[in-house]
Design an enzyme around this catalytic site. Sequence first.
Site, PDB file in Angstrom:
ATOM      1  N   HIS A 108      26.901  51.192  44.901  1.00  0.00           N
ATOM      2  CA  HIS A 108      26.741  50.481  43.622  1.00  0.00           C
ATOM      3  C   HIS A 108      27.054  49.011  43.862  1.00  0.00           C
ATOM      4  O   HIS A 108      28.219  48.633  43.992  1.00  0.00           O
ATOM      5  CB  HIS A 108      27.684  51.051  42.559  1.00  0.00           C
ATOM      6  CG  HIS A 108      27.481  50.447  41.202  1.00  0.00           C
ATOM      7  ND1 HIS A 108      27.373  51.209  40.061  1.00  0.00           N
ATOM      8  CD2 HIS A 108      27.350  49.168  40.783  1.00  0.00           C
ATOM      9  CE1 HIS A 108      27.197  50.421  39.008  1.00  0.00           C
ATOM     10  NE2 HIS A 108      27.183  49.164  39.439  1.00  0.00           N
ATOM     11  N   HIS A 135      25.869  44.710  43.055  1.00  0.00           N
ATOM     12  CA  HIS A 135      25.101  43.649  42.404  1.00  0.00           C
ATOM     13  C   HIS A 135      24.932  42.483  43.372  1.00  0.00           C
ATOM     14  O   HIS A 135      25.921  41.928  43.857  1.00  0.00           O
ATOM     15  CB  HIS A 135      25.822  43.160  41.147  1.00  0.00           C
ATOM     16  CG  HIS A 135      25.964  44.219  40.089  1.00  0.00           C
ATOM     17  ND1 HIS A 135      24.994  44.440  39.133  1.00  0.00           N
ATOM     18  CD2 HIS A 135      26.949  45.120  39.847  1.00  0.00           C
ATOM     19  CE1 HIS A 135      25.377  45.434  38.337  1.00  0.00           C
ATOM     20  NE2 HIS A 135      26.561  45.863  38.757  1.00  0.00           N
ATOM     21  N   LYS A 168      18.229  53.465  37.107  1.00  0.00           N
ATOM     22  CA  LYS A 168      19.506  53.078  36.491  1.00  0.00           C
ATOM     23  C   LYS A 168      19.371  52.998  34.977  1.00  0.00           C
ATOM     24  O   LYS A 168      18.491  52.326  34.439  1.00  0.00           O
ATOM     25  CB  LYS A 168      19.976  51.728  37.042  1.00  0.00           C
ATOM     26  CG  LYS A 168      21.303  51.235  36.464  1.00  0.00           C
ATOM     27  CD  LYS A 168      22.457  52.190  36.802  1.00  0.00           C
ATOM     28  CE  LYS A 168      23.763  51.759  36.151  1.00  0.00           C
ATOM     29  NZ  LYS A 168      24.470  50.749  36.926  1.00  0.00           N
ATOM     30  N   HIS A 226      25.343  53.988  33.590  1.00  0.00           N
ATOM     31  CA  HIS A 226      26.459  53.197  33.072  1.00  0.00           C
ATOM     32  C   HIS A 226      26.940  53.968  31.847  1.00  0.00           C
ATOM     33  O   HIS A 226      26.360  53.875  30.763  1.00  0.00           O
ATOM     34  CB  HIS A 226      26.012  51.784  32.696  1.00  0.00           C
ATOM     35  CG  HIS A 226      27.141  50.934  32.208  1.00  0.00           C
ATOM     36  ND1 HIS A 226      27.659  49.888  32.936  1.00  0.00           N
ATOM     37  CD2 HIS A 226      27.888  50.992  31.068  1.00  0.00           C
ATOM     38  CE1 HIS A 226      28.652  49.332  32.269  1.00  0.00           C
ATOM     39  NE2 HIS A 226      28.805  49.996  31.133  1.00  0.00           N
ATOM     40  N   HIS A 272      30.970  54.100  38.443  1.00  0.00           N
ATOM     41  CA  HIS A 272      32.263  53.424  38.231  1.00  0.00           C
ATOM     42  C   HIS A 272      33.134  54.133  37.193  1.00  0.00           C
ATOM     43  O   HIS A 272      33.510  53.568  36.164  1.00  0.00           O
ATOM     44  CB  HIS A 272      32.071  51.955  37.864  1.00  0.00           C
ATOM     45  CG  HIS A 272      30.961  51.650  36.887  1.00  0.00           C
ATOM     46  ND1 HIS A 272      30.794  52.303  35.690  1.00  0.00           N
ATOM     47  CD2 HIS A 272      29.973  50.714  36.935  1.00  0.00           C
ATOM     48  CE1 HIS A 272      29.756  51.805  35.055  1.00  0.00           C
ATOM     49  NE2 HIS A 272      29.236  50.840  35.788  1.00  0.00           N
ATOM     50  N   ASP A 295      30.676  48.235  42.834  1.00  0.00           N
ATOM     51  CA  ASP A 295      30.292  47.497  41.626  1.00  0.00           C
ATOM     52  C   ASP A 295      30.635  46.016  41.775  1.00  0.00           C
ATOM     53  O   ASP A 295      30.897  45.324  40.788  1.00  0.00           O
ATOM     54  CB  ASP A 295      30.957  48.082  40.382  1.00  0.00           C
ATOM     55  CG  ASP A 295      30.315  47.580  39.076  1.00  0.00           C
ATOM     56  OD1 ASP A 295      29.169  47.106  39.117  1.00  0.00           O
ATOM     57  OD2 ASP A 295      30.983  47.665  38.026  1.00  0.00           O
TER      58      ASP A 295
END
Length: 344
Positions: free
Chosen positions: A13, A15, A99, A136, A174, A246
Amino acid sequence: METLTLTRPDDWHLHLRDGEVLKAVLPHTVRQFARAIVMPNLKPPVRTVAEAAAYRDRILAAIPAGQQFEPLMTLYLTDNTRPEEIVTAREAQFVKAVKYYPAGATTNSDAGVTDIGKCDRVFEAMEQADMPLLLHGEVTDPAVDIFDREKVFIEKHLIPLKQRFPQLRVVLEHITTSEAVDYVLATDRTAATITPQHLLYSRNALFQGGLRPHYFCLPILKRETHRQAILRAATSGNPKFFLGTDSAPHSRHSKESACGCAGCFSALHALELYAEAFESVNALDKLEAFASFYGPDFYQLPRNRDRITLSKTTWRIPDQLPFVDDGLVPLRAGEALTWKALLN
């Protein structure tokens, strides 16, 4: 123990953003991780296989010379995603998951799903294609307390979703609560990623000596009882739980503002943070499987073959890193860590 050698891990995970931000942060991930599931919440989001292919090309072009890294791409689910796109994604092979963001839940989620029930045709196609759904897992109802949003999401949306699509592979991203741990343990074809900040910190870290914006992430840090539950899950040796940082880059001024952005940047020192968490409960022997085995097994990918070594060395996390036209403050900036990755 003075050194710890592991199979090189992957980040399930991550970004990376785009443009100059991508170029600034990608080298930190490449130094520790062989592969990463790359989040699609750009502006505009990565909604199609064609957009994912173009984004993948930009990531590959930003890998430092002489380094090896494989970006594993995802599609951003919207109210208008077509089932046919799932078939195309499976055929493309470089797209590994879809996602789900509830609209407005976190950074760049404005184009997210407004009603999860609108996506059943897509979920049916994903179930047939055996394409994982990454969640999420929070509701965005303003009437729900921010500390209860994960729990309510599980009760209101996730349980019915898995009842409708029991063969759908799901990753609850997460996770932050004991309820999430319990749900993952009890539910088939369901796994969870765990971040370093949720292993190491309770919500008290947000207010230690004042407001600490660099500990603000979504889902937000929870009570100490929940942190303990997450830590037990991560160090249990159960293959349903694996590493997902994350890591989310935001400039200093966008974090230290009247309305600061959510996200912790941990790509610089993620493996060292995980080692500290595992060592805190005498579970360093469980770190390799959590970091390097369970993720690829869930995604039906081969495990990495090269190795990485951690040394028992105290060092100071930088106060900030160079970042476009501002600074980037890493998680726990200015403090000491007692493990150091020995990198090529």
